[in-house]
Design a protein around this motif. Sequence first.
Motif, PDB file in Angstrom:
ATOM      1  N   PHE A  69       0.734  -1.017   0.268  1.00  0.00           N
ATOM      2  CA  PHE A  69      -0.384  -0.063  -0.112  1.00  0.00           C
ATOM      3  C   PHE A  69       0.894   1.137   0.285  1.00  0.00           C
ATOM      4  O   PHE A  69       2.170   1.531   0.406  1.00  0.00           O
ATOM      5  N   VAL A  70       0.393   1.735  -0.505  1.00  0.00           N
ATOM      6  CA  VAL A  70       1.213   3.377  -0.759  1.00  0.00           C
ATOM      7  C   VAL A  70       0.463   4.636   0.720  1.00  0.00           C
ATOM      8  O   VAL A  70      -0.083   4.648   0.314  1.00  0.00           O
ATOM      9  N   GLU A  71       1.282   5.049   1.309  1.00  0.00           N
ATOM     10  CA  GLU A  71       0.895   5.529   2.485  1.00  0.00           C
ATOM     11  C   GLU A  71       1.406   7.696   2.133  1.00  0.00           C
ATOM     12  O   GLU A  71       1.922   7.846   1.822  1.00  0.00           O
ATOM     13  N   HIS A  72       0.119   8.059   2.198  1.00  0.00           N
ATOM     14  CA  HIS A  72       0.448   9.625   2.539  1.00  0.00           C
ATOM     15  C   HIS A  72       0.291  10.075   4.106  1.00  0.00           C
ATOM     16  O   HIS A  72      -0.950  10.011   4.413  1.00  0.00           O
ATOM     17  N   ASP A  73       0.892  10.744   4.359  1.00  0.00           N
ATOM     18  CA  ASP A  73       1.106  11.437   5.954  1.00  0.00           C
ATOM     19  C   ASP A  73      -0.430  13.118   6.261  1.00  0.00           C
ATOM     20  O   ASP A  73       0.477  13.903   5.510  1.00  0.00           O
ATOM     21  N   VAL A  74      -0.983  13.179   6.567  1.00  0.00           N
ATOM     22  CA  VAL A  74      -1.541  14.360   5.656  1.00  0.00           C
ATOM     23  C   VAL A  74      -1.641  14.967   7.209  1.00  0.00           C
ATOM     24  O   VAL A  74      -1.871  16.182   7.084  1.00  0.00           O
ATOM     25  N   GLY A  75      -1.156  14.638   7.844  1.00  0.00           N
ATOM     26  CA  GLY A  75      -0.481  15.590   9.052  1.00  0.00           C
ATOM     27  C   GLY A  75       0.682  16.162   8.455  1.00  0.00           C
ATOM     28  O   GLY A  75       1.084  16.892   9.599  1.00  0.00           O
ATOM     29  N   VAL A  76       2.200  16.158   7.742  1.00  0.00           N
ATOM     30  CA  VAL A  76       2.827  15.957   7.859  1.00  0.00           C
ATOM     31  C   VAL A  76       2.817  17.079   5.896  1.00  0.00           C
ATOM     32  O   VAL A  76       3.827  18.079   5.931  1.00  0.00           O
ATOM     33  N   SER A  77       2.138  16.644   5.838  1.00  0.00           N
ATOM     34  CA  SER A  77       2.164  16.902   3.766  1.00  0.00           C
ATOM     35  C   SER A  77       1.155  17.835   3.151  1.00  0.00           C
ATOM     36  O   SER A  77       0.255  17.064   3.612  1.00  0.00           O
TER      37      SER A  77
END
Length: 120
Positions: A69-77
């Motif tokens: 899976f690909v993860e995107h950190d919405v708290g950083v990016s």
Amino acid sequence: MRWLCLIVCLLASGQLPAAAPEPPDPSTAEVTARTEAAKQPLQVVMYGTRECGYCLKARGYFDRRGIEFVEHDVGVSVEAFDEFEGLGGYVVPMFVINGSISHGFSNDQEMDQRLAAFGW
């Protein structure tokens, strides 16, 4: 009584088709092979944060099952957060599984059900 005689005569003459024989039960190997062939390639994107306990559980779920899976950190990016909002994100984790959006992670069985829709 006449109808019964007529049906018997037609069956005997070959004019009325008899019931088709039932197909044999498939073996376990055949069922497994068909199931594997029916699986769609799985593309999973998770929007989450490092601090989120449910995100941690979701990561563990995918790791235990060997699901990439690909993860995107919405708290950083900022870009990830903008994508998250643009997709209707309101709670993390949010998943985009083969284009289908779902929110939250409660337990393995619930995610199993989500993935079952894609043959997994």
